[in-house]
Design a protein around this motif. Structure first.
Motif, PDB file in Angstrom:
ATOM      1  N   GLU A   1       0.542  11.155   9.095  1.00 54.55           N
ATOM      2  CA  GLU A   1       1.143   9.717   8.799  1.00 54.55           C
ATOM      3  C   GLU A   1       2.417   9.151   9.381  1.00 54.55           C
ATOM      4  OE1 GLU A   1       2.272   6.212   6.370  1.00 54.55           O
ATOM      5  OE2 GLU A   1       0.196   7.514   6.468  1.00 54.55           O
ATOM      6  N   GLY A   2       2.196   9.221  10.364  1.00 57.33           N
ATOM      7  CA  GLY A   2       3.039   7.896  11.024  1.00 57.33           C
ATOM      8  C   GLY A   2       3.768   9.002  12.272  1.00 57.33           C
ATOM      9  N   ARG A   3       5.330   9.626  12.725  1.00 57.33           N
ATOM     10  CA  ARG A   3       5.411  10.824  12.726  1.00 57.33           C
ATOM     11  C   ARG A   3       6.147  12.475  11.878  1.00 57.33           C
ATOM     12  NH1 ARG A   3      10.136   7.431  15.973  1.00 57.33           N
ATOM     13  NH2 ARG A   3      10.779   6.835  13.429  1.00 57.33           N
ATOM     14  N   GLY A   4       4.967  12.062  11.302  1.00 60.95           N
ATOM     15  CA  GLY A   4       5.524  13.544  10.183  1.00 60.95           C
ATOM     16  C   GLY A   4       4.220  13.641   9.467  1.00 60.95           C
ATOM     17  N   LEU A   5       4.255  14.418   8.163  1.00 56.88           N
ATOM     18  CA  LEU A   5       3.312  14.406   7.323  1.00 56.88           C
ATOM     19  C   LEU A   5       3.920  14.754   6.282  1.00 56.88           C
ATOM     20  CD1 LEU A   5       2.592  18.583   8.845  1.00 56.88           C
ATOM     21  CD2 LEU A   5       1.059  16.499   8.904  1.00 56.88           C
ATOM     22  N   VAL A   6       2.574  13.923   5.370  1.00 54.41           N
ATOM     23  CA  VAL A   6       2.686  13.791   3.871  1.00 54.41           C
ATOM     24  C   VAL A   6       1.907  14.331   3.085  1.00 54.41           C
ATOM     25  CG1 VAL A   6       4.429  11.338   4.930  1.00 54.41           C
ATOM     26  CG2 VAL A   6       1.341  11.397   4.006  1.00 54.41           C
ATOM     27  N   HIS A   7       2.122  14.274   1.916  1.00 54.76           N
ATOM     28  CA  HIS A   7       1.703  14.631   0.613  1.00 54.76           C
ATOM     29  C   HIS A   7       0.544  13.964   0.315  1.00 54.76           C
ATOM     30  CE1 HIS A   7       0.241  14.696  -3.601  1.00 54.76           C
ATOM     31  NE2 HIS A   7       1.287  15.526  -3.801  1.00 54.76           N
ATOM     32  N   SER A   8      -0.969  14.462   0.450  1.00 51.12           N
ATOM     33  CA  SER A   8      -2.135  14.042   1.072  1.00 51.12           C
ATOM     34  C   SER A   8      -2.435  12.507  -0.694  1.00 51.12           C
ATOM     35  CB  SER A   8      -3.202  14.522   1.259  1.00 51.12           C
ATOM     36  OG  SER A   8      -3.357  15.570  -0.043  1.00 51.12           O
ATOM     37  N   GLY A   9      -1.828  13.090  -1.200  1.00 51.52           N
ATOM     38  CA  GLY A   9      -2.345  12.642  -2.857  1.00 51.52           C
ATOM     39  C   GLY A   9      -1.445  11.844  -2.633  1.00 51.52           C
ATOM     40  N   PHE A  10      -0.428  11.307  -2.539  1.00 49.52           N
ATOM     41  CA  PHE A  10       0.629  10.197  -2.712  1.00 49.52           C
ATOM     42  C   PHE A  10      -0.372   9.129  -1.303  1.00 49.52           C
ATOM     43  CE2 PHE A  10       4.260  12.229  -3.854  1.00 49.52           C
ATOM     44  CZ  PHE A  10       4.155  12.862  -5.263  1.00 49.52           C
ATOM     45  N   LYS A  11      -0.348   9.608  -0.008  1.00 46.19           N
ATOM     46  CA  LYS A  11      -1.121   8.867   0.450  1.00 46.19           C
ATOM     47  C   LYS A  11      -2.918   8.040   0.852  1.00 46.19           C
ATOM     48  CE  LYS A  11      -2.235   8.964   5.836  1.00 46.19           C
ATOM     49  NZ  LYS A  11      -3.396   8.673   5.691  1.00 46.19           N
ATOM     50  N   ARG A  12      -3.351   8.903   0.101  1.00 48.74           N
ATOM     51  CA  ARG A  12      -4.886   8.447  -0.469  1.00 48.74           C
ATOM     52  C   ARG A  12      -4.480   7.782  -1.119  1.00 48.74           C
ATOM     53  NH1 ARG A  12      -7.744   9.761  -5.002  1.00 48.74           N
ATOM     54  NH2 ARG A  12      -6.281  11.317  -5.397  1.00 48.74           N
ATOM     55  N   TYR A  13      -3.086   7.262  -2.457  1.00 47.98           N
ATOM     56  CA  TYR A  13      -3.505   6.734  -2.899  1.00 47.98           C
ATOM     57  C   TYR A  13      -3.036   5.105  -2.637  1.00 47.98           C
ATOM     58  CZ  TYR A  13      -4.457   7.803  -8.265  1.00 47.98           C
ATOM     59  OH  TYR A  13      -4.745   7.734  -9.311  1.00 47.98           O
ATOM     60  N   LEU A  14      -1.590   5.476  -2.058  1.00 40.82           N
ATOM     61  CA  LEU A  14      -1.403   3.925  -0.562  1.00 40.82           C
ATOM     62  C   LEU A  14      -2.595   2.985   0.024  1.00 40.82           C
ATOM     63  CD1 LEU A  14       0.670   2.266  -0.322  1.00 40.82           C
ATOM     64  CD2 LEU A  14       1.390   3.595   1.390  1.00 40.82           C
ATOM     65  N   ASP A  15      -3.568   4.470   0.836  1.00 41.75           N
ATOM     66  CA  ASP A  15      -4.736   3.578   0.922  1.00 41.75           C
ATOM     67  C   ASP A  15      -5.372   2.669   1.210  1.00 41.75           C
ATOM     68  OD1 ASP A  15      -3.666   5.396   3.315  1.00 41.75           O
ATOM     69  OD2 ASP A  15      -4.967   7.062   3.620  1.00 41.75           O
ATOM     70  N   LEU A  16      -6.104   3.151  -0.676  1.00 38.47           N
ATOM     71  CA  LEU A  16      -6.930   2.456  -1.273  1.00 38.47           C
ATOM     72  C   LEU A  16      -6.010   0.899  -2.094  1.00 38.47           C
ATOM     73  CD1 LEU A  16      -8.129   5.392  -3.656  1.00 38.47           C
ATOM     74  CD2 LEU A  16      -9.287   4.081  -1.921  1.00 38.47           C
ATOM     75  N   VAL A  17      -5.549   0.496  -1.520  1.00 39.40           N
ATOM     76  CA  VAL A  17      -4.753  -0.793  -2.095  1.00 39.40           C
ATOM     77  C   VAL A  17      -3.853  -1.064  -0.853  1.00 39.40           C
ATOM     78  CG1 VAL A  17      -4.088  -0.088  -4.776  1.00 39.40           C
ATOM     79  CG2 VAL A  17      -2.295   0.512  -3.120  1.00 39.40           C
ATOM     80  N   TRP A  18      -3.591  -0.395   0.657  1.00 42.20           N
ATOM     81  CA  TRP A  18      -3.367  -0.816   2.051  1.00 42.20           C
ATOM     82  C   TRP A  18      -4.192  -2.027   1.737  1.00 42.20           C
ATOM     83  CZ3 TRP A  18       1.170   0.077   2.742  1.00 42.20           C
ATOM     84  CH2 TRP A  18       2.613  -0.939   4.059  1.00 42.20           C
ATOM     85  N   GLY A  19      -5.028  -2.562   1.654  1.00 40.56           N
ATOM     86  CA  GLY A  19      -5.224  -3.449   2.178  1.00 40.56           C
ATOM     87  C   GLY A  19      -4.328  -5.138   1.303  1.00 40.56           C
ATOM     88  N   GLN A  20      -4.445  -4.759   0.551  1.00 39.39           N
ATOM     89  CA  GLN A  20      -3.824  -5.614  -0.650  1.00 39.39           C
ATOM     90  C   GLN A  20      -2.641  -6.278  -0.167  1.00 39.39           C
ATOM     91  OE1 GLN A  20      -5.569  -4.086  -4.411  1.00 39.39           O
ATOM     92  NE2 GLN A  20      -4.930  -6.488  -4.544  1.00 39.39           N
ATOM     93  N   VAL A  21      -1.883  -4.556  -0.279  1.00 39.97           N
ATOM     94  CA  VAL A  21      -0.063  -5.025  -0.191  1.00 39.97           C
ATOM     95  C   VAL A  21      -0.002  -5.530   1.566  1.00 39.97           C
ATOM     96  CG1 VAL A  21       2.249  -3.188   0.859  1.00 39.97           C
ATOM     97  CG2 VAL A  21       0.109  -2.294  -0.945  1.00 39.97           C
ATOM     98  N   THR A  22      -0.570  -5.313   2.558  1.00 40.44           N
ATOM     99  CA  THR A  22      -0.150  -6.373   3.583  1.00 40.44           C
ATOM    100  C   THR A  22      -0.591  -7.308   3.599  1.00 40.44           C
ATOM    101  OG1 THR A  22      -2.436  -5.301   4.624  1.00 40.44           O
ATOM    102  CG2 THR A  22      -1.013  -4.295   5.013  1.00 40.44           C
ATOM    103  N   GLN A  23      -1.597  -7.894   2.922  1.00 42.76           N
ATOM    104  CA  GLN A  23      -1.695  -9.395   2.544  1.00 42.76           C
ATOM    105  C   GLN A  23      -0.511 -10.251   2.329  1.00 42.76           C
ATOM    106  OE1 GLN A  23      -4.903 -10.841   3.700  1.00 42.76           O
ATOM    107  NE2 GLN A  23      -3.439 -12.438   3.540  1.00 42.76           N
ATOM    108  N   CYS A  24      -0.182  -9.502   1.017  1.00 42.36           N
ATOM    109  CA  CYS A  24       0.767  -9.678   0.127  1.00 42.36           C
ATOM    110  C   CYS A  24       2.307 -10.120   0.953  1.00 42.36           C
ATOM    111  CB  CYS A  24       1.401  -9.375  -0.913  1.00 42.36           C
ATOM    112  SG  CYS A  24       0.141  -9.119  -2.735  1.00 42.36           S
ATOM    113  N   VAL A  25       2.222  -9.039   1.948  1.00 48.83           N
ATOM    114  CA  VAL A  25       3.497  -8.952   2.279  1.00 48.83           C
ATOM    115  C   VAL A  25       3.289 -10.495   3.442  1.00 48.83           C
ATOM    116  CG1 VAL A  25       5.120  -7.783   4.363  1.00 48.83           C
ATOM    117  CG2 VAL A  25       3.959  -6.702   2.309  1.00 48.83           C
ATOM    118  N   ALA A  26       2.065 -10.222   4.634  1.00 47.29           N
ATOM    119  CA  ALA A  26       1.510 -11.515   5.833  1.00 47.29           C
ATOM    120  C   ALA A  26       2.243 -12.653   4.795  1.00 47.29           C
ATOM    121  CB  ALA A  26       0.190 -11.191   6.177  1.00 47.29           C
TER     122      ALA A  26
END
Length: 317
Positions: free
Chosen positions: A134-159
């Motif tokens: 994740e970026g310049r490091g390594l992260v917990h795969s379960g946490f990353k997977r949970y965020l990946d699944l809603v990332w489109g919603q998050v970025t749309q809200c922010v935009a």
């Protein structure tokens, strides 16, 4: 803050599993009762509002799930004119990250939900402790997977928010698993007008990933809040530097619930683990719990974070 007029509100701070698993029942707690966000406010005010936002992300009154109108009503009363749920907020057994984006003309909240005790999908995500890039490091795969699944919603809200509010602060926050998702969202967005406040957050990534958060903290508000021995802040283990906590400002609630900024010595993993019940480390941390809870478990309660931080504000309600 706890509603002093309610005869059952005081029990919300008891070391009972129900207070670890769920937010207070309807009428026992008033959200966003402490002062609103303002430019240049003391950090403790931000902490209090973010703690409420994080607990509200569970969208429950004890076992009873909120409906959208409940969530919108609480946020509207606090001055947030727009609310957008993220993920399947109001259903059982959801298998993605969940939370909400709320905003007004001065700032926005991006709040993520923590682990739900009755959701085995959340527990499975917690248990995916292998690491992934994740970026310049390594992260917990379960946490990353949970965020990946809603990332489109998050970025749309922010935009959508940024289209009309280019400089409004976006406070990214969450409790427990929600804090982990908040940290990942904060580094991914890399928004110069965002802040990060986590409560009872587990370790999310390796030292290289933590360095990304620490670098952002040089120019943005980044706070990590820990209640005394909260066991979740000590997992996954920091064995061989596979996982770490970022070097950012720490607000620690000591055993007397006094808020201390950057204590010289936080409790170690060994100290917290020593206070756990027998057999705890062989099951998920929310299963088979004693009543009353041992200190490292009771300290993870979201209502304890919200109430004790609110009480730390001078002239608290």
């Amino acid at each position: 803050m706890l509603n002093r007029e309610s005869p059952t509100s005081a029990a919300c701070l008891d070391p009972a599993p129900v207070n670890l698993y769920y937010p207070p029942r309807r009428g026992d707690y008033t959200y966003f009762q402490t002062p609103p966000f303002r430019p240049g406010e003391p950090p403790i005010v931000s902490l209090s509002r973010a703690a409420d936002a994080s607990m509200l992300a569970y969208a429950r009154f004890v076992e009873q799930r909120m409906v959208l109108a409940d969530l919108q009503g609480i946020l509207a009363a606090a001055g947030y004119s727009g609310v957008q749920p993220i993920g399947d907020c109001f259903v059982d057994d959801a298998n993605t990250g969940r939370g909400y984006f709320a905003y007004n003309d001065s700032h926005a909240l991006l709040a993520f939900r923590g682990t739900e005790a009755d959701n085995n999908n959340d527990k499975a995500a917690d248990a995916e402790v292998d690491r992934t890039p994740e970026g310049r490091g390594l992260v917990h795969s379960g946490f990353k997977r949970y965020l990946d699944l809603v990332w489109g919603q998050v970025t749309q809200c922010v935009a959508d928010y940024r289209a009309n509010h280019p400089d409004g602060n976006i406070c990214i926050t969450g409790h427990s698993l929600g804090g982990a998702l908040a940290a990942l969202a904060f580094t991914r967005l890399n928004d110069p007008a965002s802040s990060l406040i986590t409560f009872g957050c587990p370790r999310v990534g390796n030292p290289a990933y933590c360095n990304v958060i620490a670098a952002a903290a040089l120019t943005r508000a980044c706070y990590r809040v820990v209640d005394n021995l909260d066991i979740v802040t000590h997992v996954p283990p920091d064995f061989l530097n596979l996982y770490a906590q970022p070097s950012i400002a720490v607000y620690w609630l000591d055993p007397n619930h006094t808020l201390i900024v950057n204590p010289p010595d936080l409790p170690s993993d060994n100290v917290a683990i020593a206070r756990l019940p027998d057999g705890f480390l062989t099951t998920h941390w929310m299963e088979g719990l004693p009543d009353p809870l041992s200190e490292p478990l009771a300290d993870h309660s979201p209502v304890r974070y919200a109430q004790y931080i609110g009480m730390s504000i001078p002239g608290h309600f």
